[in-house]
Motif scaffolding. Structure first.
Motif, short mmCIF file in Angstrom:
data_model
loop_
_atom_site.label_atom_id
_atom_site.label_comp_id
_atom_site.label_asym_id
_atom_site.label_seq_id
_atom_site.Cartn_x
_atom_site.Cartn_y
_atom_site.Cartn_z
N ILE A 1 -0.22 3.53 -2.75
CA ILE A 1 0.90 2.95 -2.02
C ILE A 1 1.81 4.03 -1.42
CG2 ILE A 1 2.49 2.77 -3.97
CD1 ILE A 1 1.98 0.09 -1.29
N VAL A 2 1.80 5.24 -2.01
CA VAL A 2 2.69 6.28 -1.49
C VAL A 2 1.97 7.28 -0.60
CG1 VAL A 2 4.33 6.09 -3.38
CG2 VAL A 2 2.42 7.69 -3.59
N GLU A 3 0.71 7.01 -0.27
CA GLU A 3 0.01 7.92 0.63
C GLU A 3 0.66 7.96 2.01
OE1 GLU A 3 -4.09 6.81 0.66
OE2 GLU A 3 -4.55 7.89 -1.19
N GLN A 4 1.24 6.83 2.43
CA GLN A 4 1.93 6.77 3.71
C GLN A 4 3.44 6.74 3.55
OE1 GLN A 4 0.22 6.93 6.60
NE2 GLN A 4 -1.68 7.05 5.40
N LEU A 5 3.91 6.62 2.32
CA LEU A 5 5.34 6.51 2.04
C LEU A 5 5.89 7.90 1.76
CD1 LEU A 5 7.45 4.19 1.74
CD2 LEU A 5 7.00 4.24 -0.70
N THR A 6 6.56 8.49 2.72
CA THR A 6 6.99 9.88 2.63
C THR A 6 8.35 10.00 1.95
OG1 THR A 6 8.14 9.86 4.76
CG2 THR A 6 5.78 10.34 4.79
N LYS B 1 11.83 -2.62 6.85
CA LYS B 1 11.54 -1.98 8.12
C LYS B 1 11.67 -0.46 8.05
CE LYS B 1 13.21 -4.11 11.76
NZ LYS B 1 14.20 -4.75 12.66
N LEU B 2 12.28 0.04 6.95
CA LEU B 2 12.38 1.49 6.76
C LEU B 2 11.27 2.04 5.88
CD1 LEU B 2 16.24 1.84 6.22
CD2 LEU B 2 14.93 2.27 8.30
N GLU B 3 10.36 1.16 5.44
CA GLU B 3 9.21 1.63 4.67
C GLU B 3 8.24 2.32 5.61
OE1 GLU B 3 9.24 -1.51 0.95
OE2 GLU B 3 8.11 -2.06 2.74
N SER B 4 7.04 2.61 5.14
CA SER B 4 6.15 3.50 5.89
C SER B 4 5.62 2.88 7.18
CB SER B 4 4.97 3.91 5.01
OG SER B 4 4.11 2.80 4.77
N GLY B 5 5.72 1.56 7.31
CA GLY B 5 5.21 0.93 8.52
C GLY B 5 3.80 0.40 8.38
N LEU B 6 3.24 0.48 7.17
CA LEU B 6 1.94 -0.12 6.95
C LEU B 6 2.02 -1.62 7.22
CD1 LEU B 6 0.78 1.58 3.62
CD2 LEU B 6 -0.23 1.90 5.87
N SER B 7 0.94 -2.19 7.72
CA SER B 7 0.91 -3.62 7.99
C SER B 7 0.83 -4.39 6.67
CB SER B 7 -0.30 -3.98 8.87
OG SER B 7 -0.37 -5.37 9.07
N ARG B 8 1.93 -5.02 6.29
CA ARG B 8 2.00 -5.74 5.03
C ARG B 8 2.27 -7.20 5.37
NH1 ARG B 8 0.24 -3.32 1.94
NH2 ARG B 8 0.57 -4.96 0.43
N PRO B 9 1.25 -8.06 5.32
CA PRO B 9 1.42 -9.43 5.80
C PRO B 9 2.28 -10.31 4.91
CG PRO B 9 -0.74 -9.15 4.81
CD PRO B 9 -0.12 -7.79 4.86
N ASN B 10 2.44 -9.93 3.65
CA ASN B 10 3.06 -10.89 2.73
C ASN B 10 3.91 -10.25 1.65
OD1 ASN B 10 3.28 -13.62 2.62
ND2 ASN B 10 1.30 -13.99 1.68
N ASP B 11 4.29 -8.99 1.83
CA ASP B 11 5.10 -8.34 0.79
C ASP B 11 5.75 -7.08 1.35
OD1 ASP B 11 3.10 -6.39 0.83
OD2 ASP B 11 2.07 -7.23 -0.89
N THR B 12 6.43 -6.35 0.48
CA THR B 12 7.00 -5.06 0.86
C THR B 12 6.41 -3.98 -0.05
OG1 THR B 12 8.86 -5.16 -0.68
CG2 THR B 12 9.16 -6.19 1.48
N GLU B 13 6.50 -2.75 0.41
CA GLU B 13 5.94 -1.64 -0.38
C GLU B 13 6.75 -1.42 -1.66
OE1 GLU B 13 5.07 1.83 2.13
OE2 GLU B 13 4.88 0.41 3.79
N MET B 14 8.05 -1.69 -1.63
CA MET B 14 8.85 -1.54 -2.84
C MET B 14 8.42 -2.54 -3.92
SD MET B 14 10.78 1.06 -2.27
CE MET B 14 9.42 1.67 -1.26
#
Length: 642
Positions: A517-522, A491-504
């Motif tokens: 993947i880091v275009e929205q991950l500041t 929930k602390l990731e960028s907030g992109l809609s990820r239906p089945n995984d995490t950005e990490m």
């Protein structure tokens, strides 16, 4: 507050009425089967006998019939007028009485009594419980194909876990070669599969706990491991493989497109059904279940290759339905009731009424927003029996996605019950390496089992409390909540809609030069994640586990946290690559390589504690590729310091 009012019961029963007083358990008494017909409750009586011996160190005998010479501790009496799987548990100051409809129901009554005994000790509070499940089938599906094949003792532990929560169906998802097909030894000779003999042992172990071990063999899509082999490749819809279309799961994060190995059968080749029949003949005899889940989900290539002309003329949906019916005929001829994943047919609602009426649709979806209400109505209106199949949200997450998991499980229970689902199957997948450790899924197992029994009464279930008390034996009483918090890092990731995984998780499996993947991950996101995970790590060391595998669980959680921390550092490296392509300080890359080596070392050792060797190298392959990319970048980077 009385002891009865403070009891933690999972699943919480349909009717619970505490009263004053208690019954004192003491040695020298008997567990009584009311008459000779009550011998059917013997498994439940034995479970109660073992529970009291283990928890209270009291030895009770088992007797048949009430007599003046017998001191009744607990009496089992069948009441065939109760609904299936229903029981009544009555505790008064003079003893315990269990009324039950079936032997299975008697077993469930003891599962409830076990939780009471483990909390109250020998002073059992007076109470009345009347209980029965809302879903006839309450199951768990474990992915043993991508890439973890559990050891037999691990599966026994999972079955015991299920039994305590009144679950009654287990499926082991099979694609590829986690099973030793006797007709196809070449397929699994380099693996460590489950054998037919081991399935027999598991089936018996399940039956003793009133759990149905249902065979689960994907039979249409997800056949990559078979169709990539030269001897089976001609049976593929697109033998050379294909790129996953844009807009499909994960494809948008691969600039070059996500290449997929051939995974879907060519429906018009008669040799496909011949292969399936041989596979079924190898697999099915080892299961006593009369049901069989044949999969048939995510048939990505269908109608795009050899069958394109046919799909264009009659429609892709009709092409799918036609082959599904052929599989149904094959399964029916084997004497089984066919289950199948409903994700493809639900795209063609006009075809649902054409399904055979003795088929079971498995309506799956893993996001909090999945349209269970809308989809289940389509099966209900067509008269097709169905299960709802939510998930644990553990896969592709490293340490879970707690809030999504709970919302997904709740939605499935609410709409499944409202629309008449005959079953509730919790799924636990292992996509892209199965990096999550088994305890990450425990919260989903517990909450899903509670909802499957009684949705209304278990919405606010104390999952953390159950884990602390009955699973972890955590004297600090903190680990259950900590694991829920750990699963919410996403929930602390960028907030992109990820239906089945995490950005990490995505960071670790994408190529190093893939910076989408880091275009929205500041940087702010990454710093927040760093602080959050460090706090979790500090809290973890305060836990005090006394369960049998407590040390292993602690090591698994530390390793899961290590995965997340490494991904955060990787995110920072990728952010640097956005600013200065190809240039990262060499000492940072060296530290990252050394950190990954430690992570991999620990991960391999932990894998072997619960799982077989087969699949381990495939699981770590993307991490080894990442290590090579770190090394290559370090060798070419001219930046020696920040």
């Amino acid at each position: 507050m009385s002891i009865a009012n403070s009891l933690l019961l999972m699943p919480y029963p349909q009717h619970f009425s505490p009263s004053s007083g208690y019954f004192l358990l003491s040695s020298g008494g008997s567990i009584v089967l009311g008459c000779k017909e009550d011998r059917i409750a013997m498994p439940a009586a034995r479970k109660l006998q073992t529970t009291i011996s283990k928890s209270l160190h009291l030895i009770l005998s088992i007797s048949i019939g009430t007599r003046s010479t017998i001191k009744n501790i607990c009496t089992f009496m069948q009441n065939p007028n109760l609904p299936p799987q229903a029981y009544e548990l009555i505790v008064t100051e003079i003893g315990i009485t269990i009324h039950y409809s079936t032997p299975q129901a008697a077993f469930y009554a003891v599962s409830t009594l076990k939780q009471i005994v483990e909390q109250s000790g020998p002073k059992i509070p007076c109470l009345t419980i009347r209980d029965c499940p809302d879903f006839e089938a309450r199951g768990l599906m474990i992915d043993i194909s991508r890439n973890k094949i559990p050891k037999l003792e691990t599966l026994y532990r999972i079955i015991d876990f299920m039994s305590d929560l009144k679950m009654n169906q287990l499926q082991l998802y099979i694609e590829g070669s986690p099973f030793a097909y006797e007709s196809f030894p070449a397929v699994w000779k380099l693996e460590t599969p489950i054998t037919g003999e081991e399935i027999l042992l598991l089936d018996t172990y399940c039956q003793e706990r009133y759990i149905e071990l249902v065979p689960n063999q994907n039979s249409f899509g997800h056949m990559e491991a078979w169709l990539s082999r030269p001897e089976f490749n001609p049976l593929a819809e697109i033998p050379e493989g294909f790129k996953l279309p844009e807009g499909m799961y994960a494809a948008d994060f691969y600039p070059e497109g996500l290449f997929m190995r051939p995974g879907t059968f060519h429906t018009e080749d008669p040799k496909v059904l011949e292969l399936l029949e041989r596979m079924y003949d190898d697999l099915l005899p080892y299961f006593s279940s009369e049901q069989f889940n044949v999969g048939c989900d995510e048939t990505y290539e269908l109608g795009l290759g050899k069958s394109k002309q046919l799909a264009d003329s009659q429609g892709k949906g009709q092409l799918y339905l036609s082959f599904l019916k052929k599989i149904h005929e094959l399964v029916t001829n084997k004497g089984k009731t066919m289950q199948f994943w409903g994700d493809i047919i639900i795209q063609y609602p006009e075809l649902i009424p054409q399904l055979p009426k003795n088929i079971i649709a498995m309506e799956w979806g893993y996001s909090a927003e999945h349209p269970f209400e809308e989809d289940t109505k389509k099966f209900r209106e067509a008269g097709i029996p169905f299960y709802v199949c939510p998930g644990t949200s553990s896969w592709n997450s490293l340490t879970g996605r707690t809030d999504n998991m709970m919302a997904n499980l709740r939605s499935a229970a609410i709409h499944g019950k409202n629309n008449g689902a005959i079953g509730y199957l919790i799924t636990d997948w292992g996509d892209f390496g199965h990096w999550q450790h088994l305890p990450i899924s425990y919260a989903g197992f517990v909450y899903g089992a509670a909802l499957a029994w009684n949705p209304e009464g278990n919405m606010q279930s104390d999952v953390a409390g159950y884990l602390n008390k009955f699973v972890f034996a955590d004297r600090s009483d903190i680990l259950g909540l900590l694991m829920e918090d750990l699963g919410n890092y996403y929930k602390l990731e960028s907030g992109l809609s990820r239906p089945n995984d995490t950005e990490m998780s995505m960071l670790l499996r994408c190529k190093l030069d893939n910076v989408l993947i880091v275009e929205q991950l500041t940087d702010q996101h990454l710093e927040q994640l760093t602080s959050y995970i460090q706090n979790i790590e500090n809290r973890l060391e305060m836990a005090s586990l006394y369960c049998e595998d407590g040390a292993l669980i602690m090591s698994e959680l530390r390793n899961g946290i290590h995965f997340v921390k490494h991904a955060i550092k990787l995110g920072k490296i990728k952010r640097q690559l956005v600013l200065t392509p190809g240039q990262v300080a060499q000492h940072i890359l060296l530290e990252q390589i050394q950190d990954l080596d430690v992570l991999l070392h620990d991960y391999r050792l932990l894998w072997l504690e619960r799982n077989r060797m087969g699949g381990l190298e495939q699981s770590v392959s993307k991490l080894l590729t990442l290590r090579q990319e770190y090394q290559a970048l370090m060798d070419t980077s001219t930046v020696t310091e920040l």
